[in-house]
Structure formats: C-alpha cells, structure tokens
Design a protein around this motif. Sequence first.
Motif, PDB file in Angstrom:
ATOM      1  N   LEU A 144      13.033   7.643  40.251  1.00 52.11           N
ATOM      2  CA  LEU A 144      13.804   8.753  40.817  1.00 52.11           C
ATOM      3  C   LEU A 144      14.882   8.256  41.775  1.00 52.11           C
ATOM      4  CD1 LEU A 144      10.966  11.373  41.412  1.00 52.11           C
ATOM      5  CD2 LEU A 144      12.669  11.329  39.579  1.00 52.11           C
ATOM      6  N   GLU A 145      14.668   7.096  42.381  1.00 53.92           N
ATOM      7  CA  GLU A 145      15.714   6.509  43.213  1.00 53.92           C
ATOM      8  C   GLU A 145      16.900   6.062  42.370  1.00 53.92           C
ATOM      9  OE1 GLU A 145      14.025   3.371  45.493  1.00 53.92           O
ATOM     10  OE2 GLU A 145      12.683   4.679  46.641  1.00 53.92           O
ATOM     11  N   LEU A 146      16.616   5.641  41.146  1.00 49.69           N
ATOM     12  CA  LEU A 146      17.679   5.212  40.234  1.00 49.69           C
ATOM     13  C   LEU A 146      18.280   6.384  39.467  1.00 49.69           C
ATOM     14  CD1 LEU A 146      15.867   2.073  38.741  1.00 49.69           C
ATOM     15  CD2 LEU A 146      17.769   2.046  40.371  1.00 49.69           C
ATOM     16  N   SER A 147      17.433   7.361  39.151  1.00 47.16           N
ATOM     17  CA  SER A 147      17.851   8.510  38.348  1.00 47.16           C
ATOM     18  C   SER A 147      17.154   9.746  38.910  1.00 47.16           C
ATOM     19  CB  SER A 147      17.478   8.284  36.875  1.00 47.16           C
ATOM     20  OG  SER A 147      17.834   9.374  36.074  1.00 47.16           O
ATOM     21  N   ARG A 148      17.830  10.461  39.778  1.00 52.82           N
ATOM     22  CA  ARG A 148      17.209  11.473  40.643  1.00 52.82           C
ATOM     23  C   ARG A 148      16.483  12.572  39.880  1.00 52.82           C
ATOM     24  NH1 ARG A 148      18.873  16.255  43.119  1.00 52.82           N
ATOM     25  NH2 ARG A 148      20.875  16.158  42.036  1.00 52.82           N
ATOM     26  N   LEU A 149      16.965  12.926  38.705  1.00 46.07           N
ATOM     27  CA  LEU A 149      16.376  14.041  37.958  1.00 46.07           C
ATOM     28  C   LEU A 149      15.775  13.578  36.631  1.00 46.07           C
ATOM     29  CD1 LEU A 149      19.117  16.749  38.613  1.00 46.07           C
ATOM     30  CD2 LEU A 149      16.869  16.568  39.692  1.00 46.07           C
ATOM     31  N   ASN A 150      15.303  12.345  36.611  1.00 40.59           N
ATOM     32  CA  ASN A 150      14.701  11.828  35.382  1.00 40.59           C
ATOM     33  C   ASN A 150      13.488  12.672  35.001  1.00 40.59           C
ATOM     34  OD1 ASN A 150      12.623   9.964  33.931  1.00 40.59           O
ATOM     35  ND2 ASN A 150      14.584   8.930  33.673  1.00 40.59           N
ATOM     36  N   GLN A 151      13.526  13.239  33.812  1.00 38.30           N
ATOM     37  CA  GLN A 151      12.483  14.178  33.395  1.00 38.30           C
ATOM     38  C   GLN A 151      11.106  13.530  33.328  1.00 38.30           C
ATOM     39  OE1 GLN A 151      13.207  15.963  29.556  1.00 38.30           O
ATOM     40  NE2 GLN A 151      11.740  17.616  29.902  1.00 38.30           N
ATOM     41  N   LEU A 177      11.523  20.292  38.243  1.00 42.62           N
ATOM     42  CA  LEU A 177      11.552  20.025  36.806  1.00 42.62           C
ATOM     43  C   LEU A 177      11.879  21.291  36.019  1.00 42.62           C
ATOM     44  CD1 LEU A 177      11.105  17.708  34.806  1.00 42.62           C
ATOM     45  CD2 LEU A 177       8.699  18.343  34.716  1.00 42.62           C
ATOM     46  N   ALA A 178      11.237  22.401  36.377  1.00 44.00           N
ATOM     47  CA  ALA A 178      11.475  23.659  35.663  1.00 44.00           C
ATOM     48  C   ALA A 178      12.902  24.158  35.865  1.00 44.00           C
ATOM     49  CB  ALA A 178      10.482  24.715  36.136  1.00 44.00           C
ATOM     50  N   SER A 179      13.466  23.866  37.025  1.00 46.44           N
ATOM     51  CA  SER A 179      14.829  24.308  37.310  1.00 46.44           C
ATOM     52  C   SER A 179      15.853  23.583  36.443  1.00 46.44           C
ATOM     53  CB  SER A 179      15.146  24.080  38.793  1.00 46.44           C
ATOM     54  OG  SER A 179      16.503  24.370  39.076  1.00 46.44           O
ATOM     55  N   HIS A 180      15.658  22.290  36.266  1.00 47.53           N
ATOM     56  CA  HIS A 180      16.633  21.492  35.522  1.00 47.53           C
ATOM     57  C   HIS A 180      16.291  21.352  34.045  1.00 47.53           C
ATOM     58  CE1 HIS A 180      18.946  20.311  39.063  1.00 47.53           C
ATOM     59  NE2 HIS A 180      17.794  20.189  39.700  1.00 47.53           N
ATOM     60  N   TYR A 181      15.024  21.565  33.704  1.00 52.37           N
ATOM     61  CA  TYR A 181      14.590  21.488  32.305  1.00 52.37           C
ATOM     62  C   TYR A 181      13.786  22.755  31.994  1.00 52.37           C
ATOM     63  CZ  TYR A 181      15.730  16.540  33.001  1.00 52.37           C
ATOM     64  OH  TYR A 181      16.367  15.356  33.296  1.00 52.37           O
ATOM     65  N   PRO A 182      14.452  23.886  31.845  1.00 54.91           N
ATOM     66  CA  PRO A 182      13.745  25.171  31.712  1.00 54.91           C
ATOM     67  C   PRO A 182      12.878  25.301  30.465  1.00 54.91           C
ATOM     68  CG  PRO A 182      16.104  25.435  31.339  1.00 54.91           C
ATOM     69  CD  PRO A 182      15.919  24.057  31.863  1.00 54.91           C
ATOM     70  N   THR A 183      13.054  24.425  29.492  1.00 52.39           N
ATOM     71  CA  THR A 183      12.186  24.478  28.308  1.00 52.39           C
ATOM     72  C   THR A 183      10.973  23.564  28.437  1.00 52.39           C
ATOM     73  OG1 THR A 183      13.468  22.747  27.180  1.00 52.39           O
ATOM     74  CG2 THR A 183      14.130  25.034  26.792  1.00 52.39           C
ATOM     75  N   ASP A 184      10.837  22.876  29.557  1.00 51.47           N
ATOM     76  CA  ASP A 184       9.709  21.960  29.763  1.00 51.47           C
ATOM     77  C   ASP A 184       8.457  22.772  30.094  1.00 51.47           C
ATOM     78  OD1 ASP A 184       7.799  20.110  30.856  1.00 51.47           O
ATOM     79  OD2 ASP A 184       9.430  18.683  31.164  1.00 51.47           O
ATOM     80  N   THR A 185       7.585  22.915  29.132  1.00 51.29           N
ATOM     81  CA  THR A 185       6.371  23.722  29.315  1.00 51.29           C
ATOM     82  C   THR A 185       5.421  23.099  30.323  1.00 51.29           C
ATOM     83  OG1 THR A 185       6.578  24.428  27.012  1.00 51.29           O
ATOM     84  CG2 THR A 185       4.481  24.860  28.101  1.00 51.29           C
ATOM     85  N   ASP A 186       5.336  21.764  30.333  1.00 56.61           N
ATOM     86  CA  ASP A 186       4.433  21.095  31.275  1.00 56.61           C
ATOM     87  C   ASP A 186       4.775  21.456  32.718  1.00 56.61           C
ATOM     88  OD1 ASP A 186       3.021  19.883  29.266  1.00 56.61           O
ATOM     89  OD2 ASP A 186       4.121  17.988  29.373  1.00 56.61           O
ATOM     90  N   ALA A 187       6.061  21.577  33.008  1.00 59.07           N
ATOM     91  CA  ALA A 187       6.472  21.926  34.370  1.00 59.07           C
ATOM     92  C   ALA A 187       5.892  23.277  34.774  1.00 59.07           C
ATOM     93  CB  ALA A 187       7.996  21.949  34.465  1.00 59.07           C
ATOM     94  N   LEU A 188       5.913  24.223  33.859  1.00 55.73           N
ATOM     95  CA  LEU A 188       5.393  25.560  34.156  1.00 55.73           C
ATOM     96  C   LEU A 188       3.874  25.566  34.271  1.00 55.73           C
ATOM     97  CD1 LEU A 188       7.748  27.534  31.760  1.00 55.73           C
ATOM     98  CD2 LEU A 188       7.844  27.505  34.263  1.00 55.73           C
TER      99      LEU A 188
END
Length: 227
Positions: A144-151, A177-188
């Motif tokens: 995350l330090e290298l890629s702040r929003l890495n899924q 995660l849900a904010s930036h990847y709204p189709t990510d079911t695991d986040a929900l």
Amino acid sequence: MTRSVIVLAAIMGWFVAWHTTDAQSAPNTVSDKGSAPPKASSQIPAATADLFKRSYALETAGKYVEAAEVILPLHGTRNGDQELVMLRLGWLNYLQGQHNVSIHYYRLALRTNGHSIDALLGITLPLLAQQRYREAAAFAGSVLELSRLNQTALQRMMAAAEGQKQWESLLGYASTLASHYPTDTDALVYMARAHLWLNHKNLARDAYVKVLNRIPGHLEATAFLKQ
C-alpha cells in the motif's frame, strides 16, 4: 612533336588506370547510408522457455509438486530468470501447503527485488495460512505504500485485521475497498462482519443486501438475512 604526344598519352593512361583503381577501392557511401545496423539477438533460450511451459501445464493439471520440480534446476543458475523462478517456487509450494518453503522462496525473491509487489503480496498467502496476521499485514502494508489503492493488498489487510479481531481497522479497509472497487463482493462481506462485531446490525444488513445483489444465493448473506 611525336615524342610529346607519346609522353602525354602515357600520362593519360596512367591517370585513367589510377582513377579506376581508386574508385573501386573507395567505400560506397550511398549503400553504407542505406544499410541497417545489425540487430541484437532477441532469441530466448529454448530449453529455459520449455521448462517454464511445462511447469505452467503441470500447474494447470493440478500437479503442483511436478510443476515445481521442473523449474527447480533453474534456481541459482545464470541461465534462468531467477526472480521468476523464485516467485514460481513460492507460489507452487504454497499450493502444496508447504508454507515455510513458500515463505523461503518469496523472501529470496524480495532480496532480489525489494519493490516487487508480486513477492510482497505472494508472501502474505502462506503467512495468512499460518495465522501470522501481523507479519502478513506488514507485507501488505508495504504494498500500500507503493500502490495506495492496490485491491489485493487491501483484501489481505482485511483478512489480517479480521484474524486479529481489529474490527475498526477491518471496517476501514473494507470501506476503502468497497468505495474504489464497488463490485468487490469480499469488501462488502467483510464490511458486514465488521458492522456485526461493532453491533451495527442495520448497517450489517445493508451490506449483506448488497452482497446478494452481486452474488445471488451467497450463503453467508442469505443466512443472515433470513434471521
């Protein structure tokens, strides 16, 4: 007069002969300018490429031990793609359940390239499998330090936070995660779990409803919503 003509003819003959020889030995500048420079060889060593090809095929067939054995001779040689060899051995040993061996190869890959996101994420898998959550979170945090929003890194952080029962942190990672990847079911799913542990039942219900919108029949969401 005759003698002068003979001398002049001799001189002219010598000049023509010299000019012809010089012209033949001079470089052809037009041809030189038009010729392309020699190309460097771009061939991949056939033997090495064939070993990787066989390894991928064996992995696809579920033969993880054999897939690792095929490329193991490349480890430590000058001919092999060493970083790829170590990443492959880390992955294939993880699939075999050989978690300590997997960690060993991922660490070797990181020694070769400390900024390798592949290696940083890869090593989290055997660490999470061994429930070494803090260590896994440290490596995912480096990503995350290298890629702040890495899924994938955010997903691994969620797993590590849940393992450590850090519900506020879990909710934070899940929300990001849900904010930036709204189709990510695991986040929900993780968001719903965090809300439940924090006694936010209505928010948990809302999250599980969204899970069913993405995966109808999701077992965990269905079971909760039937309560």
